[in-house]
Write an enzyme that holds these catalytic residues in place. Structure first.
Site, PDB file in Angstrom:
ATOM      1  N   ASP A  21      12.339 -32.242  41.702  1.00 31.03           N
ATOM      2  CA  ASP A  21      11.141 -31.387  41.773  1.00 31.03           C
ATOM      3  C   ASP A  21       9.847 -32.207  41.753  1.00 31.03           C
ATOM      4  O   ASP A  21       8.756 -31.651  41.887  1.00 31.03           O
ATOM      5  CB  ASP A  21      11.121 -30.406  40.594  1.00 31.03           C
ATOM      6  CG  ASP A  21      12.223 -29.364  40.718  1.00 31.03           C
ATOM      7  OD1 ASP A  21      12.662 -29.103  41.855  1.00 31.03           O
ATOM      8  OD2 ASP A  21      12.640 -28.818  39.686  1.00 31.03           O
TER       9      ASP A  21
ATOM     10  N   ARG B  21       9.642 -28.532  51.443  1.00 28.91           N
ATOM     11  CA  ARG B  21       8.661 -29.392  50.752  1.00 28.91           C
ATOM     12  C   ARG B  21       8.358 -30.666  51.518  1.00 28.91           C
ATOM     13  O   ARG B  21       7.232 -31.159  51.449  1.00 28.91           O
ATOM     14  CB  ARG B  21       9.138 -29.736  49.335  1.00 28.91           C
ATOM     15  CG  ARG B  21       8.913 -28.600  48.390  1.00 28.91           C
ATOM     16  CD  ARG B  21       9.132 -28.949  46.939  1.00 28.91           C
ATOM     17  NE  ARG B  21       8.799 -27.791  46.137  1.00 28.91           N
ATOM     18  CZ  ARG B  21       9.327 -27.489  44.965  1.00 28.91           C
ATOM     19  NH1 ARG B  21      10.222 -28.288  44.428  1.00 28.91           N
ATOM     20  NH2 ARG B  21       8.940 -26.414  44.317  1.00 28.91           N
TER      21      ARG B  21
ATOM     22  N   SER C 129      23.254 -29.993  43.653  1.00 25.33           N
ATOM     23  CA  SER C 129      22.505 -28.888  43.057  1.00 25.33           C
ATOM     24  C   SER C 129      23.052 -28.530  41.681  1.00 25.33           C
ATOM     25  O   SER C 129      24.225 -28.167  41.539  1.00 25.33           O
ATOM     26  CB  SER C 129      22.590 -27.660  43.967  1.00 25.33           C
ATOM     27  OG  SER C 129      22.203 -26.512  43.254  1.00 25.33           O
TER      28      SER C 129
ATOM     29  N   GLY D  56      14.723 -19.452  42.491  1.00 29.23           N
ATOM     30  CA  GLY D  56      16.065 -19.850  42.917  1.00 29.23           C
ATOM     31  C   GLY D  56      16.958 -20.057  41.708  1.00 29.23           C
ATOM     32  O   GLY D  56      18.119 -19.635  41.692  1.00 29.23           O
TER      33      GLY D  56
ATOM     34  N   ARG E  24      15.818 -18.559  51.199  1.00 23.84           N
ATOM     35  CA  ARG E  24      16.583 -19.692  50.646  1.00 23.84           C
ATOM     36  C   ARG E  24      18.090 -19.410  50.659  1.00 23.84           C
ATOM     37  O   ARG E  24      18.518 -18.277  50.442  1.00 23.84           O
ATOM     38  CB  ARG E  24      16.079 -20.011  49.229  1.00 23.84           C
ATOM     39  CG  ARG E  24      14.618 -20.432  49.268  1.00 23.84           C
ATOM     40  CD  ARG E  24      14.077 -20.756  47.910  1.00 23.84           C
ATOM     41  NE  ARG E  24      14.722 -21.908  47.317  1.00 23.84           N
ATOM     42  CZ  ARG E  24      14.498 -22.314  46.072  1.00 23.84           C
ATOM     43  NH1 ARG E  24      13.654 -21.631  45.296  1.00 23.84           N
ATOM     44  NH2 ARG E  24      15.095 -23.380  45.605  1.00 23.84           N
TER      45      ARG E  24
ATOM     46  N   SER F  26      14.120 -24.982  33.240  1.00 25.02           N
ATOM     47  CA  SER F  26      15.587 -24.958  33.342  1.00 25.02           C
ATOM     48  C   SER F  26      16.220 -24.497  32.024  1.00 25.02           C
ATOM     49  O   SER F  26      17.122 -23.660  32.002  1.00 25.02           O
ATOM     50  CB  SER F  26      16.114 -26.364  33.653  1.00 25.02           C
ATOM     51  OG  SER F  26      15.673 -26.776  34.910  1.00 25.02           O
TER      52      SER F  26
HETATM   53  C1  S3P Z   1      17.224 -26.478  38.614  1.00 21.47           C
HETATM   54  C2  S3P Z   1      17.858 -27.255  39.545  1.00 21.47           C
HETATM   55  C3  S3P Z   1      17.161 -27.808  40.728  1.00 21.47           C
HETATM   56  C4  S3P Z   1      15.644 -27.746  40.584  1.00 21.47           C
HETATM   57  C5  S3P Z   1      15.181 -26.434  40.031  1.00 21.47           C
HETATM   58  C6  S3P Z   1      15.776 -26.190  38.670  1.00 21.47           C
HETATM   59  C7  S3P Z   1      18.011 -25.959  37.484  1.00 21.47           C
HETATM   60  O1  S3P Z   1      17.521 -27.042  41.859  1.00 21.47           O
HETATM   61  O2  S3P Z   1      15.034 -27.985  41.846  1.00 21.47           O
HETATM   62  O3  S3P Z   1      13.770 -26.405  39.924  1.00 21.47           O
HETATM   63  O4  S3P Z   1      17.417 -25.471  36.498  1.00 21.47           O
HETATM   64  O5  S3P Z   1      19.256 -26.018  37.558  1.00 21.47           O
HETATM   65  P1  S3P Z   1      18.866 -27.336  42.693  1.00 21.47           P
HETATM   66  O6  S3P Z   1      20.001 -27.053  41.832  1.00 21.47           O
HETATM   67  O7  S3P Z   1      18.814 -26.416  43.880  1.00 21.47           O
HETATM   68  O8  S3P Z   1      18.745 -28.783  43.095  1.00 21.47           O
END
Ligand code: S3P
Length: 449
Positions: free
Chosen positions: A327, A358, A174, A101, A129, A29
């Site tokens: 995660d 998942r 999210s 994503g 997605r 992240s």
């Molecule tokens: C993340 C947010 C999460 C997480 C992803 C990393 C981020 O996703 O699952 O691996 O770096 O902001 P979501 O925002 O879809 O929950």
């Protein structure tokens, strides 16, 4: 997995004690955000400890496509010369985010208030997605977009000539959506206010502050918070020291808990309280995890984890904790299968739209390994059987790195070997996983069939 690349199966067998130092990769992240903020800032941003995994490298390539200069000096050491807020060039080709994503959604936000057009795509998993969760609120800034039916990639976004600040409540739990809107707000005139009831990871907010943005966070009565950010300000380049990823550390950590006689140290792991739900839960389950030498590094708290094999017991994981360990449910479910009693995990609707569904993938895999598990619409219940998980299965990973790593860990403690159909996706987040685990003593082999 890149187009044309073959699937690469791997099997894990019950192993002797895992011992040693497990220095995992940089936080995914924070790595994405460091590259993106570096590209939006003026001046030279220096990054150390960057995660050099496929997902992050795709974000680095996208930043180059927008005109930023992104240079790798040595392993983990990168420099970025940004274009300034609103200064992105129009990419000359489609941007391919592979499996990521996070990379794709954050970059959608970062460009959506600049008057350029960009086209986003990804691999077979990413193209399934939902992107509407980001695209719809980006329209409020004046961005125009087209997507496939259901808000799926490929997606084209055209930023407006003059974007205006917005007020918006993000109703999905999210951090990607919240972060995309905060990044878009940087080039929108006025102060944007983004509200979210769930307390999702706050790396964007922290890093924006470090890059000189005018940002404030106001807690809300009844839970949640509003993040306000002033648009049309200049970001100043900063240095980012990326801590180790707690979501990747989770795999050697749980492996060491499950394999009798193990003792490992995982150094300099990020301890941001919005990311440590798994550590808290495992401790409640009776895990011997000591957190030593807690210190600050680059604006985040880090510490060394000392982990010893433990007898675990089932717990009810509070649904409100889900954002802080979203995660980590695949690997927690493996731990739960080896724990005494029942573990209940709920509030996990978001797991259905990750790199795979998942919930379905974990439940199918655990059943194939002889575990007692029930799938719920928003979670799962695992009845653990310490020392009695049969294994002897081949698991479908559905292009999902965390499903692959979780079931390889399961194989290290199950009676019979567990193989996974493909480990190539592990390179999206944790390229050194196999080597690191083998060095600790994990028995991994390429299966004959
Ligand atoms: C993340 C947010 C999460 C997480 C992803 C990393 C981020 O996703 O699952 O691996 O770096 O902001 P979501 O925002 O879809 O929950």
């Amino acid at each position: 997995m890149k187009p044309g690349e073959m699937k690469r199966p791997l099997a894990a067998r019950r192993s002797g004690p895992l011992c040693g130092i497990a220095a995992g990769p940089g936080d995914k992240s924070i790595s994405h955000r460091a590259l993106i903020l570096g590209a939006l800032a003026v001046g030279e941003t220096k990054i150390s400890g960057l995660l050099e995994a496929e997902d992050v490298l795709n974000t680095a390539a996208a930043m180059r496509a927008f005109g930023a200069e992104v240079v790798r000096d040595a392993a983990g050491d990168w420099r970025v010369w940004g274009r300034g807020v609103g200064g992105f060039d129009e990419p000359k080709d489609v941007l391919d985010f592979g499996n990521s994503g996070t990379g794709s959604r954050l970059v959608m936000g970062a460009m959506a208030t600049t008057p350029i057009t960009a086209v986003f795509t990804g691999d077979e998993s990413l193209r399934k997605r939902p992107m509407g969760r980001v695209l719809e609120p980006l329209s409020k800034f004046g961005a125009e977009w087209t997507a496939r039916e259901g808000g799926l990639m490929p997606v084209t976004i055209r930023g407006p000539q003059d974007a205006l600040a917005i007020e918006h409540e993000v109703t999905v739990a999210s951090a990607q959506v919240k972060s995309a809107l905060l990044l878009a707000a940087l080039n929108a005139a006025g102060r944007s206010r983004i509200t979210q009831r769930a307390l999702t990871r706050d790396h964007t907010e922290k890093m924006l502050k470090a890059f000189g943005a005018e940002i404030s966070v106001e807690p809300l009565k009844g839970g949640g918070e509003t993040v306000s950010v002033l648009g049309e300000v200049e970001l100043k380049a900063a240095n980012v020291d990326v801590p180790r990823d707690p979501s990747s550390a989770a795999f050697p950590l749980v492996a060491a808990l499950l394999v009798p006689g193990s003792e490992i140290v995982i150094p300099a792991v990020l301890l941001n309280s919005r990311r440590t739900g798994l550590f808290e839960t495992l401790k409640e389950m009776g895990a011997a995890i000591e957190i030593a030498k807690v210190r600050e590094s680059g604006g985040e708290e880090v510490g060394d984890l000392v982990v010893r094999a433990s007898s675990l017991r089932g717990v009810e994981v509070p649904a409100e904790r889900a954002p802080s360990m979203i995660d980590e449910y695949p690997i927690l479910a493996i731990a739960a299968a080896f724990a005494e009693g029942r573990t209940v995990m709920r509030g996990l609707e978001e797991l259905r739209v990750k790199e795979s569904d998942r919930l379905a993938a974990i439940v199918a895999g655990l059943k194939a390994c002889g575990a007692n598990v029930e799938e719920l619409a928003d979670g799962m219940i695992v009845e653990g059987r310490p020392g009695d998980i049969s294994g002897g299965a081949r698991i479908a990973t559905h292009m999902d790195h965390r499903i692959a790593m979780s079931f390889l860990v399961c194989g290290l403690a199950a009676k019979e070997r567990v193989s996974v159909d493909d480990v190539s996706m592990i390179a999206t987040s944790f390229p050194e996983f196999e080597t690191l685990m083998r060095n600790l003593g994990a028995d991994f082999k390429v299966p004959n069939k």
